[in-house]
Design a protein around this motif. Structure first.
Motif, PDB file in Angstrom:
ATOM      1  N   ILE A  85      36.635 -58.290  14.187  1.00 44.16           N
ATOM      2  CA  ILE A  85      37.457 -57.924  12.955  1.00 44.16           C
ATOM      3  C   ILE A  85      37.399 -59.239  12.063  1.00 44.16           C
ATOM      4  O   ILE A  85      37.266 -58.884  10.917  1.00 44.16           O
ATOM      5  N   LYS A 138      34.030 -59.637  10.492  1.00 39.56           N
ATOM      6  CA  LYS A 138      33.720 -58.843   9.791  1.00 39.56           C
ATOM      7  C   LYS A 138      34.449 -58.885   8.325  1.00 39.56           C
ATOM      8  O   LYS A 138      33.624 -58.308   7.504  1.00 39.56           O
ATOM      9  N   THR A 150      30.346 -51.714  10.564  1.00 40.33           N
ATOM     10  CA  THR A 150      30.602 -53.327  10.340  1.00 40.33           C
ATOM     11  C   THR A 150      31.554 -53.606   9.215  1.00 40.33           C
ATOM     12  O   THR A 150      31.867 -54.623   8.973  1.00 40.33           O
ATOM     13  N   MET A 151      32.371 -52.546   9.011  1.00 36.16           N
ATOM     14  CA  MET A 151      33.765 -53.085   8.126  1.00 36.16           C
ATOM     15  C   MET A 151      34.672 -53.241   9.272  1.00 36.16           C
ATOM     16  O   MET A 151      34.377 -53.236  10.314  1.00 36.16           O
ATOM     17  N   PRO A 152      35.911 -53.954   8.596  1.00 36.19           N
ATOM     18  CA  PRO A 152      36.895 -54.608   9.729  1.00 36.19           C
ATOM     19  C   PRO A 152      37.607 -53.492  10.356  1.00 36.19           C
ATOM     20  O   PRO A 152      38.715 -53.471  10.245  1.00 36.19           O
ATOM     21  N   VAL A 153      36.936 -52.637  11.079  1.00 39.23           N
ATOM     22  CA  VAL A 153      37.752 -51.585  11.915  1.00 39.23           C
ATOM     23  C   VAL A 153      37.109 -51.794  13.407  1.00 39.23           C
ATOM     24  O   VAL A 153      36.053 -52.154  13.555  1.00 39.23           O
ATOM     25  N   SER A 154      38.018 -51.276  14.255  1.00 39.08           N
ATOM     26  CA  SER A 154      37.413 -51.331  15.717  1.00 39.08           C
ATOM     27  C   SER A 154      36.823 -49.710  15.843  1.00 39.08           C
ATOM     28  O   SER A 154      37.502 -48.891  15.091  1.00 39.08           O
TER      29      SER A 154
END
Lengths: 326, 265
Positions: A70, A73, B108-112
């Motif tokens: 995270i 990214k 690829t976004m900042p999420v799980s």
């Protein structure tokens, strides 16, 4: 900013990426070259954290992409190959969504969306749904998404694919401008783009790095680098090459064209013909022989030739065939 | 540091990990729901759902002939109705992402991945809840005709919603398997049909002829019908809700495994 160390990815028995290492700092634009299927996209997908590497380490801004995905990214903006976008959304809705996913809300989100709409020339289509866009607009919409949070790291997989020449030029200019403050990696198979936008280029073939350097360094690996082209009026090309062969500075010569009374010949330098010595000796020769010289020009290396000779080791590089004409 | 970066840094600094997760889930769910209403799919679905519930309740279920002020005739058909309607709502969830390639953007976004899975699931579930809420005229009808037990009706609605959630989670799982929506639809219908048939009286009667009663009970315990029947009668047993919840958790967990499998190649 980006540090890739001995990266490996296998798909079944195939090693798509085989021990690739490189680093990219802020202010650098790294061009990724290579034939189709060389492993460019796979490498980029691993750097952005979309697929996990089989072996090796990737860190972005000091964060390991596998262990702290995270945090890594957050620093990356990514334009995947073929520029995917949600077909059922409007351009505005899509960009707002991307902004919100990047933690921008309210006024900050509105500002960010306006900024990228302006940068990517999307004003005329903001309320249009993505599936009605032409390929160029869809590409730019996805590109806009990748820079919406002004990321310090930008990974672009074929950013100019499917654009018309004007749009290509705009995107290259944009990349070069943003490259002053960011670390950018972009892949392409258009070689002129490397000159237009990169500070450094890597050529990948079959999962391995086969060349790495500035565009000038890569070009100088070309056979043609430092060769001199010569155009003479009223003399058969065979006579010209016969005379050229006698010069100590010439390693070999090649007839390029013979038409309308003009013979065009290219001379390749020997070690002692480098740095202008070849051109000088050719000029002296022309004066001695009383040739009517129409053109005398030192050539730069050609990127496409370097590319071909590096990525096609099995077939004989085109330059070697010219040996026959000597 | 440029303006946008500062804002992002602030945004992630101010919020804790948990509220960040909540923000991500909400954003993904919002996008998904607006996706339903951006196309005619949502309206077509709601109209068909209401028409079919009406048809089954009044024509097939003989609502008026029953002479009782309850919605039993309405809820009776839900396991069968959902069999086709819920997969049609959920089949696009992941298959569409894979077909368009947007899964590469999303992940690829900042999420799980689990935030994305939960966000998408909740969006579709909320949509199904909306369709269910729009059957409210039926409640008014029974209230007008007689004196219904609202507790039983509420139980029925809650049970129905949980059952829809269980079907939806199964569909979510099958849609992660393929980039083809039709394939995803068919597989989830088959899986949900199995969940129904395991407790359907004709099947149980057939089983009971040769199988051990203990085994028959075990098979029946896997069925949505067994659990939905008791809820619908007004018995809100925690075991029934746990059954539905565990189907959801298991299916969504499997969805995560499938998605990770695709990425690992």
């Amino acid at each position: 900013m980006i540090k890739v160390d001995n990266l490996v990815k296998t798909f079944g028995p195939k090693r798509a990426v085989d021990g690739i290492s490189f680093t990219v700092e802020r202010g650098e634009v790294l061009g990724f070259l290579g034939p189709n299927g060389a492993g460019k996209s796979t490498t980029m997908r691993m750097v952005t954290g979309f697929i996990p590497p089989t072996a090796g380490r990737i860190s972005v801004g000091g964060h390991d992409v596998v262990d702290q995905p995270i945090a890594a990214k957050r620093l990356i903006g990514y334009l995947p190959e073929n520029a995917p976008a949600y077909a059922d959304m409007t351009v505005l809705g899509f960009l707002s969504f991307a902004a919100e996913m990047r933690g921008l809300t309210g006024e900050a989100r509105r500002k960010a969306v306006n900024r990228v709409v302006e940068m990517c020339f999307l004003e005329s289509v903001v309320h249009q749904s993505v599936d009605t866009l032409s390929k160029g607009y869809r590409h730019r919409t996805c590109f806009a998404q990748s820079i919406i949070h002004d990321p310090p790291v930008l990974i672009l997989d074929e950013p100019t694919d499917g654009l018309d020449p004007n749009q290509k030029h705009e995107v290259r200019t944009l990349i070069r401008r943003m490259g002053e403050k960011k670390a950018i990696v972009f892949s392409t198979h258009i070689l002129e783009e490397v000159d237009a936008a990169c500070t450094r280029a890597i050529i990948i073939d079959r999962g391995k790095i086969v060349a790495n350097g500035t565009p000038e360094q890569l070009r100088s690996r070309s056979e043609q680098a430092g060769a001199v082209a010569l155009r003479v009026a009223g003399i058969p090309a065979a006579d010209v090459t016969a005379k050229l062969r006698e010069l100590p500075t010439v390693r070999k010569s090649q007839v390029l064209a013979e038409a309308a009374g003009f013979a065009t010949v290219r001379a390749y330098p020997n070690p002692d013909g480098r740095n202008g010595a070849l051109q000088e000796s050719l000029f002296e020769l022309a004066v001695r022989q009383n040739w009517k010289l129409a053109e005398l020009r030192t050539e730069e290396g050609r990127m496409d030739e370097v590319f071909r000779s590096i990525t096609l080791p099995d077939t004989m590089p085109a330059a070697n065939k010219t040996e026959e004409s000597k | 540091m440029s303006n946008g970066e500062t804002q992002v840094a602030q945004a992630s600094g101010e919020r804790g990990e948990h509220s960040m997760a909540f923000h991500n889930i909400k954003t993904i769910a919002k996008r998904e729901i607006s996706g339903y209403f951006a196309s005619p799919v949502a309206y077509v679905f709601i109209v068909i759902f209401l028409l079919l519930t009406g048809f089954f309740t009044f024509m097939v279920g003989r609502f008026f002939d029953r002479g009782e002020a309850s919605l039993a005739a309405f809820f009776l058909w839900h396991p069968w109705l959902y069999l086709f309607l819920v997969p049609s709502v959920g089949m696009r969830l992941w298959s569409e992402e894979r077909r368009l390639g947007t899964i590469e953007l999303l992940l690829t976004m900042p999420v799980s991945p689990w935030q994305a899975i939960v966000g998408k699931f909740l969006a579709s579930w909320a949509f199904l809840a909306l369709a269910l809420v729009l059957t409210f005229p039926l409640v008014f009808t029974v209230n007008y005709l007689g004196d219904p037990d609202f507790g039983v009706i509420l139980c029925g609605y809650i049970g129905s919603l949980f059952m829809a959630g269980a079907y939806l989670a199964v569909t979510c799982m099958t849609s992660a398997l393929t980039r083809n929506q039709v394939v995803s639809f068919i597989i989830s219908v088959v899986l949900c049909l199995f969940l129904i048939l395991a407790g359907w009286p004709p099947v149980l009667e057939m089983l009971i002829k040769w199988a051990d009663p203990g085994l028959v009970d075990t098979v029946a315990a896997f069925s949505v019908v067994t659990h939905f029947d008791s809820v619908q009668l007004g018995v809100l047993d925690s075991r029934d809700l746990i059954y539905f919840l565990s189907i959801m958790v298991f299916s969504l967990f499997t969805t995560g495994v499938i998605i990770r499998g695709h990425r690992a190649g």
